[in-house]
Write a protein that holds these residues in place. Sequence first.
Motif, PDB file in Angstrom:
ATOM      1  N   VAL A 125       0.841  -1.191   0.000  1.00 49.37           N
ATOM      2  CA  VAL A 125       0.000   0.000   0.000  1.00 49.37           C
ATOM      3  C   VAL A 125       0.878   1.244   0.000  1.00 49.37           C
ATOM      4  N   PHE A 126       0.585   2.172  -0.904  1.00 47.38           N
ATOM      5  CA  PHE A 126       1.250   3.474  -0.926  1.00 47.38           C
ATOM      6  C   PHE A 126       0.295   4.521  -0.363  1.00 47.38           C
ATOM      7  N   VAL A 127       0.781   5.310   0.588  1.00 47.89           N
ATOM      8  CA  VAL A 127       0.000   6.431   1.118  1.00 47.89           C
ATOM      9  C   VAL A 127       0.742   7.713   0.751  1.00 47.89           C
ATOM     10  N   SER A 128       0.100   8.570  -0.022  1.00 44.75           N
ATOM     11  CA  SER A 128       0.726   9.816  -0.478  1.00 44.75           C
ATOM     12  C   SER A 128       0.139  11.003   0.282  1.00 44.75           C
ATOM     13  N   LEU A 176       3.927   1.892   2.480  1.00 45.26           N
ATOM     14  CA  LEU A 176       4.957   2.852   2.094  1.00 45.26           C
ATOM     15  C   LEU A 176       4.342   4.246   2.087  1.00 45.26           C
ATOM     16  N   VAL A 177       5.033   5.207   2.698  1.00 42.91           N
ATOM     17  CA  VAL A 177       4.507   6.563   2.826  1.00 42.91           C
ATOM     18  C   VAL A 177       5.426   7.536   2.097  1.00 42.91           C
ATOM     19  N   GLY A 178       4.841   8.376   1.251  1.00 48.70           N
ATOM     20  CA  GLY A 178       5.638   9.354   0.518  1.00 48.70           C
ATOM     21  C   GLY A 178       4.838  10.603   0.233  1.00 48.70           C
ATOM     22  N   GLY A 179       5.437  11.513  -0.526  1.00 40.99           N
ATOM     23  CA  GLY A 179       4.758  12.751  -0.878  1.00 40.99           C
ATOM     24  C   GLY A 179       5.506  13.975  -0.388  1.00 40.99           C
ATOM     25  N   GLN A 180       5.115  15.116  -0.885  1.00 45.68           N
ATOM     26  CA  GLN A 180       5.807  16.364  -0.587  1.00 45.68           C
ATOM     27  C   GLN A 180       5.829  16.683   0.909  1.00 45.68           C
ATOM     28  N   ALA A 181       4.788  16.284   1.626  1.00 46.46           N
ATOM     29  CA  ALA A 181       4.691  16.628   3.052  1.00 46.46           C
ATOM     30  C   ALA A 181       5.754  15.947   3.911  1.00 46.46           C
ATOM     31  N   VAL A 182       6.264  14.796   3.459  1.00 43.73           N
ATOM     32  CA  VAL A 182       7.230  14.061   4.282  1.00 43.73           C
ATOM     33  C   VAL A 182       8.672  14.208   3.804  1.00 43.73           C
ATOM     34  N   GLU A 183       8.858  14.844   2.662  1.00 45.69           N
ATOM     35  CA  GLU A 183      10.215  14.976   2.125  1.00 45.69           C
ATOM     36  C   GLU A 183      11.043  15.917   3.000  1.00 45.69           C
ATOM     37  N   GLY A 184      12.199  15.426   3.437  1.00 45.26           N
ATOM     38  CA  GLY A 184      13.095  16.234   4.255  1.00 45.26           C
ATOM     39  C   GLY A 184      12.608  16.449   5.667  1.00 45.26           C
ATOM     40  N   LYS A 185      11.554  15.736   6.073  1.00 45.43           N
ATOM     41  CA  LYS A 185      10.999  15.885   7.412  1.00 45.43           C
ATOM     42  C   LYS A 185      11.304  14.649   8.249  1.00 45.43           C
ATOM     43  N   ASP A 186      10.952  14.723   9.552  1.00 44.22           N
ATOM     44  CA  ASP A 186      11.256  13.621  10.465  1.00 44.22           C
ATOM     45  C   ASP A 186       9.990  13.076  11.122  1.00 44.22           C
ATOM     46  N   TYR A 187       8.924  13.001  10.368  1.00 44.51           N
ATOM     47  CA  TYR A 187       7.679  12.474  10.906  1.00 44.51           C
ATOM     48  C   TYR A 187       7.790  10.960  11.117  1.00 44.51           C
ATOM     49  N   LYS A 188       7.070  10.466  12.109  1.00 48.17           N
ATOM     50  CA  LYS A 188       7.095   9.040  12.423  1.00 48.17           C
ATOM     51  C   LYS A 188       5.825   8.355  11.924  1.00 48.17           C
ATOM     52  N   PHE A 189       6.004   7.234  11.256  1.00 48.46           N
ATOM     53  CA  PHE A 189       4.890   6.426  10.769  1.00 48.46           C
ATOM     54  C   PHE A 189       5.148   4.963  11.103  1.00 48.46           C
ATOM     55  N   ASP A 190       4.078   4.172  11.130  1.00 48.94           N
ATOM     56  CA  ASP A 190       4.214   2.733  11.336  1.00 48.94           C
ATOM     57  C   ASP A 190       4.592   2.012  10.042  1.00 48.94           C
ATOM     58  N   GLY A 191       4.839   2.776   8.996  1.00 46.71           N
ATOM     59  CA  GLY A 191       5.256   2.195   7.727  1.00 46.71           C
ATOM     60  C   GLY A 191       6.584   2.770   7.283  1.00 46.71           C
ATOM     61  N   GLU A 192       7.061   2.322   6.145  1.00 41.07           N
ATOM     62  CA  GLU A 192       8.333   2.807   5.610  1.00 41.07           C
ATOM     63  C   GLU A 192       8.141   4.133   4.882  1.00 41.07           C
ATOM     64  N   ILE A 193       8.942   5.131   5.239  1.00 44.66           N
ATOM     65  CA  ILE A 193       8.848   6.441   4.597  1.00 44.66           C
ATOM     66  C   ILE A 193       9.802   6.489   3.416  1.00 44.66           C
ATOM     67  N   ILE A 194       9.295   6.913   2.278  1.00 49.11           N
ATOM     68  CA  ILE A 194      10.108   7.047   1.070  1.00 49.11           C
ATOM     69  C   ILE A 194      10.396   8.528   0.861  1.00 49.11           C
ATOM     70  N   GLN A 195      11.653   8.913   0.939  1.00 41.86           N
ATOM     71  CA  GLN A 195      12.035  10.306   0.765  1.00 41.86           C
ATOM     72  C   GLN A 195      13.062  10.455  -0.345  1.00 41.86           C
ATOM     73  N   ASN A 196      12.775  11.385  -1.254  1.00 38.45           N
ATOM     74  CA  ASN A 196      13.724  11.747  -2.307  1.00 38.45           C
ATOM     75  C   ASN A 196      14.261  10.543  -3.085  1.00 38.45           C
ATOM     76  N   GLN A 197      13.376   9.618  -3.388  1.00 41.19           N
ATOM     77  CA  GLN A 197      13.764   8.439  -4.159  1.00 41.19           C
ATOM     78  C   GLN A 197      13.238   8.572  -5.591  1.00 41.19           C
ATOM     79  N   PRO A 198      14.079   8.330  -6.581  1.00 40.74           N
ATOM     80  CA  PRO A 198      13.602   8.371  -7.970  1.00 40.74           C
ATOM     81  C   PRO A 198      12.629   7.234  -8.233  1.00 40.74           C
ATOM     82  N   LEU A 199      11.743   7.438  -9.179  1.00 42.73           N
ATOM     83  CA  LEU A 199      10.733   6.421  -9.487  1.00 42.73           C
ATOM     84  C   LEU A 199      11.347   5.081  -9.878  1.00 42.73           C
TER      85      LEU A 199
END
Length: 281
Positions: free
Chosen positions: A217-220, A246-269
Amino acid sequence: MVYVRAKTVKGDKYLYLVKSKWESKKNTSRQEIIKYLGKASLVKLNDVPEDYRKDPKILSFLTTHSGENVEKNQKLIDKVKKELFNALTKGDLDRCLDIFESFEKTNTLNVFYDSILKPVMYKIGDLWESNELSVATEHVSSNIAKELVSIITERNSVIKKKDKILVCTPSGEEHNLGCNVIQSFLQSKGYHVYNISPSAPTESVLSFISDKKPHAVFVSITLEDNIKSGQRLVSKINSQYKVPVLVGGQAVEGKDYKFDGEIIQNQPLEKIPRIIKQAMK
């Protein structure tokens, strides 16, 4: 399938033209070297055997890895970003399609999304936020971008043979261009994508997971105002289902938010399929 593979030795990259061969007895594929191309910074298109010079994947790889072409390609990217910005803000879908089709001749879909569309949409959002772009123009640009991605998705989708992926946004998150881009790219790679964005209620997401049983599951999340809603959604999914989130999107890029899933930051497609595979292990 033929492609270019890079091998790093003492900090320098060396390129090989290889093809993948399926071994039915071992139920796996192996790589067979067609030609050693040389040091990446020195490789030119003429070093590639003539039969493979027009392959879009090879052209794209050499454009982004060969020293001769890196600077030229960056100039092209800068030029195309300006053209796409102008076309989007004018609401000119036909021009946007022309820009994409021209760029795709020497580059790949993921490069267009990562290096062209993404930064252009970030710029449009920043200009709107600073009142340098009207709300109407921002809405027109976003809607044209969605139409563009939809057309690209329809043209590039292949027969669905791979895993099922659910793409969604948390309740309250109305921005879903990122979800549409993820869908477009993964479908071009053969994944079966369920895109239920934007802003599906949590119970609807949980019910959909129960019904379709996706492999990931991707959550954007685009706006930081929706971080808490996203955290609640991810926690709910994890409490009821054994599916990687998997969690991604502009809101989490460069941030330190905590999720129960894997955060994807600044990864190319291009790395997303590998991330999915690792998350599913």
